[in-house]
Design a protein around this motif. Structure first.
Motif, PDB file in Angstrom:
ATOM      1  N   LEU A   1      48.178  19.720  18.727  1.00 38.49           N
ATOM      2  CA  LEU A   1      48.190  20.268  17.378  1.00 38.49           C
ATOM      3  C   LEU A   1      47.779  21.738  17.415  1.00 38.49           C
ATOM      4  O   LEU A   1      47.013  22.165  18.282  1.00 38.49           O
ATOM      5  CB  LEU A   1      47.229  19.488  16.477  1.00 38.49           C
ATOM      6  N   PHE A   2      48.289  22.507  16.461  1.00 40.70           N
ATOM      7  CA  PHE A   2      47.880  23.901  16.353  1.00 40.70           C
ATOM      8  C   PHE A   2      46.495  23.941  15.700  1.00 40.70           C
ATOM      9  O   PHE A   2      46.347  23.586  14.518  1.00 40.70           O
ATOM     10  CB  PHE A   2      48.876  24.695  15.512  1.00 40.70           C
ATOM     11  N   PRO A   3      45.448  24.384  16.414  1.00 38.68           N
ATOM     12  CA  PRO A   3      44.079  24.302  15.879  1.00 38.68           C
ATOM     13  C   PRO A   3      43.842  25.205  14.681  1.00 38.68           C
ATOM     14  O   PRO A   3      42.940  24.948  13.882  1.00 38.68           O
ATOM     15  CB  PRO A   3      43.217  24.724  17.070  1.00 38.68           C
ATOM     16  N   HIS A   4      44.657  26.273  14.526  1.00 43.88           N
ATOM     17  CA  HIS A   4      44.451  27.227  13.430  1.00 43.88           C
ATOM     18  C   HIS A   4      45.260  26.861  12.188  1.00 43.88           C
ATOM     19  O   HIS A   4      45.213  27.586  11.188  1.00 43.88           O
ATOM     20  CB  HIS A   4      44.837  28.629  13.892  1.00 43.88           C
ATOM     21  N   MET A   5      45.996  25.757  12.251  1.00 48.18           N
ATOM     22  CA  MET A   5      46.799  25.316  11.107  1.00 48.18           C
ATOM     23  C   MET A   5      46.239  24.015  10.547  1.00 48.18           C
ATOM     24  O   MET A   5      45.809  23.143  11.302  1.00 48.18           O
ATOM     25  CB  MET A   5      48.256  25.068  11.517  1.00 48.18           C
ATOM     26  N   ASN A   6      46.280  23.883   9.214  1.00 52.65           N
ATOM     27  CA  ASN A   6      45.833  22.628   8.624  1.00 52.65           C
ATOM     28  C   ASN A   6      46.889  21.540   8.831  1.00 52.65           C
ATOM     29  O   ASN A   6      47.960  21.786   9.412  1.00 52.65           O
ATOM     30  CB  ASN A   6      45.478  22.805   7.141  1.00 52.65           C
ATOM     31  N   VAL A   7      46.605  20.337   8.354  1.00 52.86           N
ATOM     32  CA  VAL A   7      47.502  19.202   8.571  1.00 52.86           C
ATOM     33  C   VAL A   7      48.887  19.486   7.994  1.00 52.86           C
ATOM     34  O   VAL A   7      49.921  19.245   8.642  1.00 52.86           O
ATOM     35  CB  VAL A   7      46.897  17.924   7.937  1.00 52.86           C
ATOM     36  N   GLU A   8      48.937  20.008   6.781  1.00 57.46           N
ATOM     37  CA  GLU A   8      50.217  20.282   6.132  1.00 57.46           C
ATOM     38  C   GLU A   8      51.061  21.251   6.953  1.00 57.46           C
ATOM     39  O   GLU A   8      52.258  21.026   7.164  1.00 57.46           O
ATOM     40  CB  GLU A   8      49.959  20.859   4.738  1.00 57.46           C
ATOM     41  N   LYS A   9      50.436  22.310   7.442  1.00 60.15           N
ATOM     42  CA  LYS A   9      51.195  23.312   8.193  1.00 60.15           C
ATOM     43  C   LYS A   9      51.578  22.806   9.579  1.00 60.15           C
ATOM     44  O   LYS A   9      52.629  23.166  10.114  1.00 60.15           O
ATOM     45  CB  LYS A   9      50.392  24.617   8.276  1.00 60.15           C
ATOM     46  N   ASN A  10      50.720  21.974  10.182  1.00 60.67           N
ATOM     47  CA  ASN A  10      51.081  21.376  11.469  1.00 60.67           C
ATOM     48  C   ASN A  10      52.336  20.510  11.327  1.00 60.67           C
ATOM     49  O   ASN A  10      53.275  20.627  12.112  1.00 60.67           O
ATOM     50  CB  ASN A  10      49.932  20.525  12.007  1.00 60.67           C
ATOM     51  N   ILE A  11      52.340  19.652  10.312  1.00 60.25           N
ATOM     52  CA  ILE A  11      53.463  18.731  10.140  1.00 60.25           C
ATOM     53  C   ILE A  11      54.730  19.472   9.765  1.00 60.25           C
ATOM     54  O   ILE A  11      55.834  19.149  10.228  1.00 60.25           O
ATOM     55  CB  ILE A  11      53.125  17.658   9.086  1.00 60.25           C
ATOM     56  N   SER A  12      54.600  20.507   8.934  1.00 57.99           N
ATOM     57  CA  SER A  12      55.783  21.208   8.424  1.00 57.99           C
ATOM     58  C   SER A  12      56.287  22.296   9.360  1.00 57.99           C
ATOM     59  O   SER A  12      57.324  22.919   9.079  1.00 57.99           O
ATOM     60  CB  SER A  12      55.465  21.836   7.064  1.00 57.99           C
ATOM     61  N   TYR A  13      55.614  22.546  10.473  1.00 59.49           N
ATOM     62  CA  TYR A  13      55.937  23.685  11.327  1.00 59.49           C
ATOM     63  C   TYR A  13      57.420  23.719  11.710  1.00 59.49           C
ATOM     64  O   TYR A  13      58.101  24.737  11.540  1.00 59.49           O
ATOM     65  CB  TYR A  13      55.079  23.666  12.590  1.00 59.49           C
ATOM     66  N   GLY A  14      57.932  22.601  12.224  1.00 58.87           N
ATOM     67  CA  GLY A  14      59.326  22.574  12.647  1.00 58.87           C
ATOM     68  C   GLY A  14      60.298  22.793  11.510  1.00 58.87           C
ATOM     69  O   GLY A  14      61.342  23.454  11.666  1.00 58.87           O
ATOM     70  N   LEU A  15      59.965  22.278  10.328  1.00 60.67           N
ATOM     71  CA  LEU A  15      60.819  22.455   9.161  1.00 60.67           C
ATOM     72  C   LEU A  15      60.837  23.918   8.722  1.00 60.67           C
ATOM     73  O   LEU A  15      61.878  24.461   8.340  1.00 60.67           O
ATOM     74  CB  LEU A  15      60.333  21.569   8.010  1.00 60.67           C
ATOM     75  N   ARG A  16      59.671  24.549   8.772  1.00 59.43           N
ATOM     76  CA  ARG A  16      59.583  25.956   8.375  1.00 59.43           C
ATOM     77  C   ARG A  16      60.323  26.855   9.346  1.00 59.43           C
ATOM     78  O   ARG A  16      60.975  27.826   8.944  1.00 59.43           O
ATOM     79  CB  ARG A  16      58.114  26.370   8.242  1.00 59.43           C
ATOM     80  N   VAL A  17      60.229  26.515  10.654  1.00 57.11           N
ATOM     81  CA  VAL A  17      60.961  27.290  11.658  1.00 57.11           C
ATOM     82  C   VAL A  17      62.460  27.209  11.406  1.00 57.11           C
ATOM     83  O   VAL A  17      63.202  28.178  11.617  1.00 57.11           O
ATOM     84  CB  VAL A  17      60.614  26.781  13.077  1.00 57.11           C
TER      85      VAL A  17
END
Length: 357
Positions: free
Chosen positions: A89-105
């Protein structure tokens, strides 16, 4: 290719520094199937997973997904995601941003990815945890976030590399059932790596036992446990006593073996045997008993060497007349088997003791 075959591995070979790690393995995984690669450290499980993910190139063989050869495709071009033991997991991102990372990319609009994140949090039972940081989560919660992040992109196949390995025993058992439930709800295929036999038996539709870069046996948990194909498969799954015996005779009903001068009926194995062959008889510890009189269709004289209380069960060690020690596991409430040092009969039912190569 069958229309239900999602993943096909054909003759995969891989060596490191001229040391063969994979020796021509082949495997089909059906759509929606939970397949576990089970084996000891160094048997080739993780190498196989990395080749499927595109993180390693095989020396020979191919990987097909939905009938398409993806052996040379880059990892990001495969409809495959991976969950690692350390969760990554990305330690500097919260749960929402961790899960959504691929979608945002991929450029998904915020309202859309927020909706998908909500669906994933509901799936892994973490509603209300959107703003938590990874450091504020337990091991089990971090594992669920890693799964949500992997499946939010709707992959055709999810690879899991010992994802429960960092959890304590109680949480591992809880997460086994949760992970299987998630897989059923998603309906996507899982290829799961573990060296934990209980985990494999509890979770899998099929198990592929690996040993020294080869598949020893591929089958359902029941097939693997009840009808092991090889001595290694019998010894690796569950606890068993392996007795080498000679085949005296065979017929359509079964075989007769001889061990230490005693003739023992056994069920017919799935491979051809002839009189005079040496085979191994697999006696599961929970399938054998001992007492002053026979308890099953087969019996060998033995001496009760020791027994140890283990909660709901009692573990006993018996010494056969040829000096071989056998482990038996019996209910603790049954105290009539015999006393330490006493002569008893080790007994079992022929149908519950498979013959292996």
């Amino acid at each position: 290719m069958s229309e239900n075959v999602l993943l096909r591995l054909k003759g995969l070979e891989k060596s490191f520094d001229r040391h063969p790690i994979l020796r021509g393995i082949s495997l089909d995984v059906q759509s929606g199937e939970f397949v576990t690669l089970l084996g000891p450290s160094g048997c080739g499980k993780t190498t196989t997973l990395r080749i499927i993910a595109g993180l390693l190139d095989p020396d020979a063989g191919s990987v097909e997904l939905d009938g398409r050869d993806i052996t040379a495709l880059a990892p990001e071009k495969r409809d495959v995601n991976t969950v690692f033991q350390n969760y990554a997991l990305f330690p500097h991102m919260n749960v929402e941003k961790n899960i959504s990372y691929g979608l945002r990319v991929r450029g998904m609009k915020k309202p859309e990815w927020q909706k998908r994140v909500t669906e994933m949090l509901r799936l892994v039972q973490l509603e209300g945890y959107e703003k938590r940081m990874p450091g504020q989560l337990s091991g089990g919660q971090r594992q669920r976030v890693a799964i949500a992040r992997a499946v939010v992109l709707n992959p055709r196949l999810l690879l899991l590399d010992e994802p429960l390995g960092a959890l304590d025993l109680k949480l591992r058992r809880q997460m086994q059932q949760e992970l299987k439930d998630i897989q059923r709800r998603l309906g996507i295929a899982f290829v799961y790596i573990t060296h934990d036999q209980e985990e494999a038996l509890n979770m899998s539709d099929r198990i592929a036992i690996m040993h020294e870069g080869r598949f020893e046996q591929i089958g359902t948990p029941e097939e693997i446990y009840e009808r092991p194909a090889t001595r290694f498969a019998a010894g690796f799954i569950g606890q068993t006593n392996l007795l080498e015996a000679k085949v005296v005779s065979t017929d359509a009903e079964g075989v007769v073996l001889e061990y230490a001068g005693t003739r023992l009926p056994a069920r017919r194995p799935d491979f051809d045997v002839q009189a005079g062959d040496t085979v191994a008889l697999s006696l599961r510890t929970e399938r054998v008993g001992f007492a002053r009189t026979p308890l099953g269709g087969c019996a060998l004289p033995a001496t009760l060497k020791s027994r140890h209380y283990a909660g709901g069960s009692m573990r006993a060690v018996l010494t056969l007349d040829d000096g071989r020690e056998v482990l038996a596991q019996c209910p603790s409430a049954d105290r009539a088997q015999g006393e330490i040092g006493e002569r008893v009969l080790l007994s079992w039912n022929p149908g519950e003791a498979p013959v292996v190569r």
